[in-house]
Design an enzyme around this catalytic site. Structure first.
Site, mmCIF file in Angstrom:
data_model
loop_
_atom_site.group_PDB
_atom_site.id
_atom_site.type_symbol
_atom_site.label_atom_id
_atom_site.label_comp_id
_atom_site.label_asym_id
_atom_site.label_seq_id
_atom_site.Cartn_x
_atom_site.Cartn_y
_atom_site.Cartn_z
ATOM 1 N N HIS A 1 -79.194 -12.060 5.202
ATOM 2 C CA HIS A 1 -78.699 -10.965 6.031
ATOM 3 C C HIS A 1 -77.955 -9.951 5.174
ATOM 4 O O HIS A 1 -77.010 -10.302 4.466
ATOM 5 C CB HIS A 1 -77.773 -11.488 7.130
ATOM 6 N N SER A 2 -78.382 -8.701 5.247
ATOM 7 C CA SER A 2 -77.785 -7.593 4.498
ATOM 8 C C SER A 2 -77.811 -7.935 3.002
ATOM 9 O O SER A 2 -78.887 -8.117 2.445
ATOM 10 C CB SER A 2 -76.377 -7.303 5.019
ATOM 11 N N MET A 3 -76.675 -8.049 2.333
ATOM 12 C CA MET A 3 -76.704 -8.435 0.930
ATOM 13 C C MET A 3 -77.563 -9.673 0.724
ATOM 14 O O MET A 3 -78.311 -9.784 -0.263
ATOM 15 C CB MET A 3 -75.292 -8.716 0.424
ATOM 16 N N ALA B 1 -80.202 -10.568 2.191
ATOM 17 C CA ALA B 1 -81.637 -10.274 2.203
ATOM 18 C C ALA B 1 -82.116 -9.919 0.807
ATOM 19 O O ALA B 1 -83.154 -10.412 0.336
ATOM 20 C CB ALA B 1 -81.928 -9.133 3.177
ATOM 21 N N GLY C 1 -82.893 -9.612 6.964
ATOM 22 C CA GLY C 1 -82.262 -8.904 8.059
ATOM 23 C C GLY C 1 -81.302 -7.843 7.574
ATOM 24 O O GLY C 1 -80.523 -8.070 6.642
#
Length: 261
Positions: A89-91, A93, A117
């Site tokens: 998720h975010s970083m 990903a 994500g």
């Protein structure tokens, strides 16, 4: 022996899927605390805990993507045995993608699915690239606005500053990443994006399609940048379906395709 990157040792017999989860900048493995219950017994959820937070608070934080990927592959490589999958998720990903790239370059087994994500494709500009130049008050206000920091922390300067320092270091990891055009991964990718994410749009996630030769899906999820918290049942339902579809491609039964949100 348990690696510090995992909160617990994986099950000794891994007949089912192992899902390694990589958290967002400023976050921790706690972001995935409810995922085992949400995904059910067909997948073993293994949140990855980076140094410098929670039980690893005294350890130096990572600030360089290449070094962090080296460390993760060294610590977790023996556990990346098929079938396994990644969600970041975010970083997380970008980190999950970089780890998958490294595994491919070493000729190692690859994840059944790379689920990403809330982060643009790696050949697109990253998120929050202006953070190094932002004053602490401005960054705190931004984090509160996007849901990455509790407004309560603004009343406790010491805690607020500690949270800001953690975010700054984590974003250094992201900003240290340099994309080098390479062959797409032979791994399906599902990209999840919040339909009200103030930091990116579906157009930023669509180019993830160019980084796989095995199928791509773009999944809008209700919510902002932290839809994994705000719309967890919807996200986990979509993730179950993606895992089932990816497993079916490889003949691996690890998620119940008939499960509903």
């Amino acid at each position: 022996m348990l690696t510090p990157y995992l909160l617990r040792a994986p099950a000794p017999t891994a007949d089912g899927l192992r899902l390694f989860c990589f958290h967002h900048a400023g976050g921790s493995a706690a972001a995935f605390a409810t995922w085992q219950r949400g995904l059910g017994p067909r997948a073993e959820v293994l949140p990855v805990q980076l140094p410098g937070r929670e039980g690893r608070l005294s350890e130096p934080r990572a600030t360089d993507m290449t070094r962090l990927v080296d460390e993760l592959v060294r610590e977790l490589g023996d556990l990346f045995r098929p079938p396994f999958a990644f969600y970041g998720h975010s970083m997380g990903a970008l980190l999950a993608y970089a780890v998958a790239q490294r595994l491919r370059d070493r000729g190692a087994a690859l994840p059944t699915l790379l689920a990403v994500g809330a982060y643009p494709a790696p050949d697109r500009p990253g998120l929050m690239t202006d953070v190094p130049r932002m004053a602490a008050d401005d960054l705190a206000a931004l984090l509160v606005r996007i849901g990455g920091m509790s407004e309560m922390l603004l009343d406790y300067p010491e805690w607020r500053d500690a949270a800001i320092d953690l975010v700054r270091d984590d974003l250094r990891v992201c900003h240290s990443y340099r994309h080098v055009p390479d062959a797409p991964l032979p791994t399906p990718i599902t990209a999840f994006v919040g339909d009200r994410d103030p930091l990116m749009t579906p157009d930023d996630a669509t180019p993830w399609a160019g980084h796989t030769t095995s199928g791509f899906e773009l999944q809008p999820i209700p919510g902002g940048h932290f839809f994994l918290r705000d719309s967890a049942p919807v996200l986990l339902g979509a993730l179950r379906r993606s895992l089932a579809a990816a497993g079916a491609r490889r003949g691996v039964a690890h998620a119940a395709p008939g499960e509903r949100d």
